[in-house]
Motif scaffolding. Structure first.
Motif, PDB file in Angstrom:
ATOM      1  N   HIS A   7       1.361 -22.660  -5.111  1.00  0.00           N
ATOM      2  CA  HIS A   7       1.008 -22.710  -6.605  1.00  0.00           C
ATOM      3  C   HIS A   7      -0.299 -21.573  -6.469  1.00  0.00           C
ATOM      4  N   VAL A   8      -1.279 -21.884  -5.649  1.00  0.00           N
ATOM      5  CA  VAL A   8      -2.420 -21.149  -5.384  1.00  0.00           C
ATOM      6  C   VAL A   8      -2.075 -19.828  -4.892  1.00  0.00           C
ATOM      7  N   ILE A   9      -1.126 -19.526  -4.103  1.00  0.00           N
ATOM      8  CA  ILE A   9      -0.412 -17.937  -3.829  1.00  0.00           C
ATOM      9  C   ILE A   9      -0.326 -17.429  -5.183  1.00  0.00           C
ATOM     10  N   ASP A  10       0.473 -18.031  -5.880  1.00  0.00           N
ATOM     11  CA  ASP A  10       0.951 -17.433  -7.151  1.00  0.00           C
ATOM     12  C   ASP A  10      -0.377 -17.177  -8.281  1.00  0.00           C
ATOM     13  N   TYR A  11      -1.677 -18.078  -7.995  1.00  0.00           N
ATOM     14  CA  TYR A  11      -2.560 -17.993  -8.855  1.00  0.00           C
ATOM     15  C   TYR A  11      -3.296 -16.667  -8.381  1.00  0.00           C
ATOM     16  N   ILE A  12      -3.264 -16.290  -7.011  1.00  0.00           N
ATOM     17  CA  ILE A  12      -4.196 -15.218  -6.292  1.00  0.00           C
ATOM     18  C   ILE A  12      -3.207 -14.005  -6.751  1.00  0.00           C
ATOM     19  N   GLU A  13      -1.970 -14.029  -6.775  1.00  0.00           N
ATOM     20  CA  GLU A  13      -1.089 -12.829  -7.340  1.00  0.00           C
ATOM     21  C   GLU A  13      -1.346 -12.461  -8.765  1.00  0.00           C
ATOM     22  N   GLU A  14      -1.833 -13.542  -9.733  1.00  0.00           N
ATOM     23  CA  GLU A  14      -1.909 -13.125 -10.923  1.00  0.00           C
ATOM     24  C   GLU A  14      -3.470 -12.696 -11.261  1.00  0.00           C
ATOM     25  N   HIS A  15      -4.396 -12.860 -10.236  1.00  0.00           N
ATOM     26  CA  HIS A  15      -5.735 -12.339 -10.453  1.00  0.00           C
ATOM     27  C   HIS A  15      -6.104 -11.495  -9.378  1.00  0.00           C
ATOM     28  N   LEU A  16      -5.290 -10.735  -8.562  1.00  0.00           N
ATOM     29  CA  LEU A  16      -5.808  -9.645  -7.714  1.00  0.00           C
ATOM     30  C   LEU A  16      -6.702  -8.523  -8.133  1.00  0.00           C
ATOM     31  N   THR A  17      -6.333  -8.512  -9.787  1.00  0.00           N
ATOM     32  CA  THR A  17      -7.338  -7.329 -10.142  1.00  0.00           C
ATOM     33  C   THR A  17      -8.638  -7.906 -10.935  1.00  0.00           C
ATOM     34  N   ASP A  18      -8.671  -9.246 -10.664  1.00  0.00           N
ATOM     35  CA  ASP A  18      -9.921 -10.025 -11.268  1.00  0.00           C
ATOM     36  C   ASP A  18     -10.905 -10.130 -10.247  1.00  0.00           C
ATOM     37  N   ASP A  19     -11.965 -10.662 -10.753  1.00  0.00           N
ATOM     38  CA  ASP A  19     -13.111 -11.135 -10.057  1.00  0.00           C
ATOM     39  C   ASP A  19     -12.925 -12.469  -9.337  1.00  0.00           C
ATOM     40  N   LEU A  20     -12.104 -12.414  -8.227  1.00  0.00           N
ATOM     41  CA  LEU A  20     -11.395 -13.586  -7.497  1.00  0.00           C
ATOM     42  C   LEU A  20     -12.410 -14.102  -6.500  1.00  0.00           C
ATOM     43  N   SER A  21     -13.132 -15.272  -6.704  1.00  0.00           N
ATOM     44  CA  SER A  21     -13.801 -15.746  -5.671  1.00  0.00           C
ATOM     45  C   SER A  21     -12.983 -16.944  -5.110  1.00  0.00           C
ATOM     46  N   LEU A  22     -13.841 -17.266  -3.895  1.00  0.00           N
ATOM     47  CA  LEU A  22     -12.936 -18.139  -2.931  1.00  0.00           C
ATOM     48  C   LEU A  22     -13.301 -19.261  -3.615  1.00  0.00           C
ATOM     49  N   GLU A  23     -14.379 -19.783  -4.338  1.00  0.00           N
ATOM     50  CA  GLU A  23     -14.658 -20.857  -4.874  1.00  0.00           C
ATOM     51  C   GLU A  23     -13.589 -21.262  -5.989  1.00  0.00           C
ATOM     52  N   SER A  24     -13.427 -20.315  -6.889  1.00  0.00           N
ATOM     53  CA  SER A  24     -12.511 -20.315  -8.031  1.00  0.00           C
ATOM     54  C   SER A  24     -11.096 -20.733  -7.489  1.00  0.00           C
ATOM     55  N   ILE A  25     -10.652 -20.422  -6.270  1.00  0.00           N
ATOM     56  CA  ILE A  25      -9.559 -20.482  -5.778  1.00  0.00           C
ATOM     57  C   ILE A  25      -9.477 -21.889  -5.272  1.00  0.00           C
ATOM     58  N   SER A  26     -10.204 -22.406  -4.512  1.00  0.00           N
ATOM     59  CA  SER A  26     -10.433 -23.843  -4.013  1.00  0.00           C
ATOM     60  C   SER A  26     -10.486 -24.883  -5.266  1.00  0.00           C
ATOM     61  N   GLU A  27     -11.086 -24.404  -6.344  1.00  0.00           N
ATOM     62  CA  GLU A  27     -11.150 -25.292  -7.406  1.00  0.00           C
ATOM     63  C   GLU A  27      -9.865 -25.254  -8.237  1.00  0.00           C
ATOM     64  N   PHE A  28      -9.065 -24.234  -8.176  1.00  0.00           N
ATOM     65  CA  PHE A  28      -7.665 -24.322  -8.890  1.00  0.00           C
ATOM     66  C   PHE A  28      -6.858 -25.319  -7.899  1.00  0.00           C
ATOM     67  N   ALA A  29      -7.168 -25.033  -6.527  1.00  0.00           N
ATOM     68  CA  ALA A  29      -6.084 -26.050  -5.657  1.00  0.00           C
ATOM     69  C   ALA A  29      -6.668 -27.300  -5.659  1.00  0.00           C
ATOM     70  N   GLY A  30      -7.861 -27.913  -6.182  1.00  0.00           N
ATOM     71  CA  GLY A  30      -8.398 -29.126  -6.265  1.00  0.00           C
ATOM     72  C   GLY A  30      -8.868 -29.912  -5.279  1.00  0.00           C
ATOM     73  N   VAL A  31      -9.209 -28.977  -4.165  1.00  0.00           N
ATOM     74  CA  VAL A  31      -9.870 -29.514  -3.055  1.00  0.00           C
ATOM     75  C   VAL A  31     -11.009 -28.743  -2.749  1.00  0.00           C
ATOM     76  N   SER A  32     -11.897 -29.205  -1.827  1.00  0.00           N
ATOM     77  CA  SER A  32     -13.061 -28.539  -1.427  1.00  0.00           C
ATOM     78  C   SER A  32     -13.081 -27.039  -0.818  1.00  0.00           C
TER      79      SER A  32
END
Length: 287
Positions: A7-32
């Motif tokens: 699911h996270v990989i899909d999220y990254i794919e959808e936001h490759l052209t956005d300001d994608l922070s590592l913190e926002s990715i881990s927040e989406f994943a629901g873990v630290s």
């Protein structure tokens, strides 16, 4: 966990052209953030930031092949300058972005997909231990990162320990495990090609705070520890167990890693050459 990773990989794919922070990715994943980066690296074999960079450059390559302007592509994939994009693309692909359309040359980095790889007969022992706050005290050195084989710089660090340092460590040691431990922390960011250094400590655990200037002290808060005992050829078994904790145990457990130094100890078998019993202690918390 594998389902969540996809699911996270899909999220990254959808936001490759956005300001994608590592913190926002881990927040989406629901873990630290710390836990997710560790798990991702051990499963994928590449750091999360390196993966995002490779995917962006791969998609940029496709856009350049389609005739889009280099400047437009650079800013589309969040590069702050044309020069920065040009350098990154040249280092990644070996060609200048301005030459992609002319030559038709391309390089592709595929989207990751995580699947379960079942390996029979490889049981993993683990115990959960609660420990009060303590200090790691010992000798330290910045050493190169190395995931396989004997790290000669750590060997040199062990050989440098003086009798006075050894005596002080022995006098301070007052909490389990009553062993000389190895701890690594403050690693540089570039894990992919084992480039960069980390701080390695050889020492003991103590609840005492008074330490002479002969030794370094690292304070560890009270927390839960996942302990992984292992026995076999050294250092291969220890290193393989470390990799399996992140690639196999953590993705299916109820625990996540916290940002504190892990440590291990090794007791060599005097009757078997290069054979040892080891334990890996990793600080964790319930998800």
């Amino acid at each position: 966990m594998l389902h969540e990773l996809n699911h996270v990989i899909d999220y990254i794919e959808e936001h490759l052209t956005d300001d994608l922070s590592l913190e926002s990715i881990s927040e989406f994943a629901g873990v630290s953030d710390y836990h997710f980066r560790k798990i991702f690296f051990y499963i994928a074999g590449i750091t999360l930031s390196e993966y995002i960079k490779n995917r962006r450059l791969s998609e940029a390559n496709k856009d350049l092949l389609n005739g889009e302007k280099v400047t437009d592509v650079a800013f589309k994939y969040r590069y702050e300058s044309l020069d920065g994009f040009t350098r990154a693309f040249k280092n990644w692909s070996g060609i200048l972005p301005s030459n992609v359309f002319k030559t038709g040359l391309s390089k592709y980095f595929p989207k990751l997909s995580f699947v379960i790889n079942v390996k029979g007969g490889l049981a993993m022992d683990v115990r959960i231990v609660e420990k009060p706050a303590f200090n790691l005290v010992g000798v330290t050195k910045r050493v190169p990162m190395q995931f396989e084989g004997v790290n000669n710089e750590i060997v040199k660090l062990a050989q440098s320990i003086t009798d006075a340092q050894q005596e002080e460590m022995h006098s301070l040691q007052n909490i389990e495990p009553y062993e000389v431990v190895n701890a690594s922390y403050d690693a540089d960011a570039n894990f992919l090609k084992e480039e960069g250094d980390l701080t390695h400590l050889i020492g003991v655990l103590t609840t005492l705070d008074q330490v002479s200037d002969r030794l370094e002290k690292v304070s560890i808060p009270a927390c839960t520890w996942a302990v992984f005992p292992n026995e076999g050829p050294f250092p291969d078994t220890l290193q393989q167990t470390m990799a399996r904790t992140y690639s196999e145990w953590f993705p299916t457990s109820d625990y996540e890693v916290i940002e504190a130094p892990s440590f291990s100890f090794t007791k060599m078998n005097e009757y078997k050459e290069n054979y040892a019993y080891s334990e890996i202690w990793i600080p964790v918390r319930k998800k």
